[in-house]
Design a protein around this motif. Structure first.
Motif, PDB file in Angstrom:
ATOM      1  N   TYR A 112       0.841  -1.202   0.000  1.00 54.34           N
ATOM      2  CA  TYR A 112       0.000   0.000   0.000  1.00 54.34           C
ATOM      3  C   TYR A 112       0.876   1.252   0.000  1.00 54.34           C
ATOM      4  N   ASP A 113       0.218   2.410   0.005  1.00 55.86           N
ATOM      5  CA  ASP A 113       0.940   3.693  -0.139  1.00 55.86           C
ATOM      6  C   ASP A 113       1.812   3.683  -1.392  1.00 55.86           C
ATOM      7  N   GLY A 114       1.219   3.232  -2.497  1.00 56.66           N
ATOM      8  CA  GLY A 114       1.933   3.221  -3.776  1.00 56.66           C
ATOM      9  C   GLY A 114       3.086   2.251  -3.833  1.00 56.66           C
ATOM     10  N   GLY A 115       3.072   1.272  -2.914  1.00 52.88           N
ATOM     11  CA  GLY A 115       4.157   0.285  -2.868  1.00 52.88           C
ATOM     12  C   GLY A 115       5.237   0.641  -1.855  1.00 52.88           C
ATOM     13  N   ALA A 116       5.097   1.817  -1.204  1.00 55.43           N
ATOM     14  CA  ALA A 116       6.112   2.249  -0.233  1.00 55.43           C
ATOM     15  C   ALA A 116       6.062   1.404   1.044  1.00 55.43           C
ATOM     16  N   LYS A 117       4.903   0.826   1.333  1.00 52.99           N
ATOM     17  CA  LYS A 117       4.756   0.037   2.560  1.00 52.99           C
ATOM     18  C   LYS A 117       4.215  -1.359   2.243  1.00 52.99           C
TER      19      LYS A 117
END
Length: 315
Positions: free
Chosen positions: A240-245
């Motif tokens: 999630y968070d654009g792949g940041a997390k």
């Protein structure tokens, strides 16, 4: 449980059909002799699972103007789903799927008729603005006119403040044009979708096994807000968070009794936790809890499931 001014927690859109499942174990449909009738269709199963957890839910679907269609609508209604948005097509019969009862992957043949006849007038803006979640599947997106209707409605749902979700349950036998599937799924995900995809789904969609990183990166590029990649016995991975997390949820050993509908159970648990405001990792734990309940019993989930059971392990 959080309250919402919107009357529907979930608006599920897509196939409501009859599964004719082999009564006895066979090698394939070649030697399956007799069948039993069940209510089927992933969006319909999602609607019933969400309703069992106490979520107000509606199904937008199309069946034939026949007794199989009436049987299916009655089954859905009895589970607590609002059926007023199911239409009866005067010409196309209700869709059915023949499925073998096998030890391994079932052999199946889909006879598609009314299920794909979902039209724009079934999904007005006034309905979309009443839902917290708008959900569909690859099966529902695989044929016209439902394909264009649902993709357009997803974009209008986002504009109406409704969160879009999809079970990316791609099967080449249902949707042979893989390039078109990629285009349509990408178009749908661009509405900021919450995506559920299994390792097997990804392999079928790509045409070969892929690393989790590749799958997550590609779906975020399409515009997916959150992706839950389920890894069978190895648990799941939420990005999630654009792949940041990312959250990694390990698998647990369980004695499987019946795998049918486990994916729909998982996503219903996940989305219920999402609506209740839990963090992505905890949503995945909730999904796993409901999937376990489904995997360890024969047939569907109980008529009513206390949603607190989803949260026992982390509260």
């Amino acid at each position: 449980m959080t309250t919402s001014p919107r009357p529907y927690a979930l608006l599920s859109v897509g196939e409501l059909l009859a599964d004719l499942i082999g009564h006895h174990v066979s090698n394939s449909l070649l030697d399956a002799q007799d069948f039993r009738r069940y209510q089927g269709g992933s969006p319909a199963n999602m609607a019933t699972n969400m309703a069992r957890l106490g979520n107000p839910t509606a199904l937008v679907s199309c069946v034939g103007n026949d007794n199989i269609g009436r049987f299916l609508t009655r089954q859905i209604e009895e589970s607590g789903v609002d059926t007023q948005f199911i239409t009866y097509d005067p010409l196309a019969p209700t869709s059915i799927v023949l499925v073998s009862r096998t030890a391994g992957t079932p052999d199946f043949v889909a006879y598609r008729h009314a299920d794909c006849r979902i039209h724009p007038e079934q999904l007005p803006d006034s309905l979309l603005s009443q839902a917290q979640l708008f959900h569909t599947t690859c099966f529902a997106l695989s044929q016209q006119p439902a394909q264009d209707t649902i993709v357009d409605a997803a974009k209008r749902a986002k504009a109406a403040g409704c969160q879009v979700t999809i079970d990316t349950n791609y099967a080449p036998s249902i949707w042979p044009d893989r390039d078109q599937a990629w285009r349509v799924i990408s178009d749908y995900c661009s509405a900021g979708a919450l995506v559920k995809i299994s390792e097997d789904d990804a392999e079928r969609l790509y045409g070969s096994p892929q690393t989790p990183d590749r799958v997550l990166e590609d779906f975020h590029k399409m515009g997916a807000k959150m992706i839950c990649l389920t890894l069978g016995p190895n648990g799941s991975l939420v990005s999630y968070d654009g792949g940041a997390k990312q959250s990694r949820i390990p698998g647990k050993k369980i004695d499987v009794v019946d795998v049918t509908g486990a994916g729909d159970a998982y996503w219903a648990g996940f989305l219920t936790a999402y609506l209740d405001g839990y963090a992505p990792g905890n949503c995945a734990h909730a999904g796993a809890a409901l999937a376990k309940m489904k995997l360890t019993r024969q047939g569907p989930l109980p008529d009513k499931v206390d949603r607190k059971l989803l949260y026992d392990q982390f509260e």
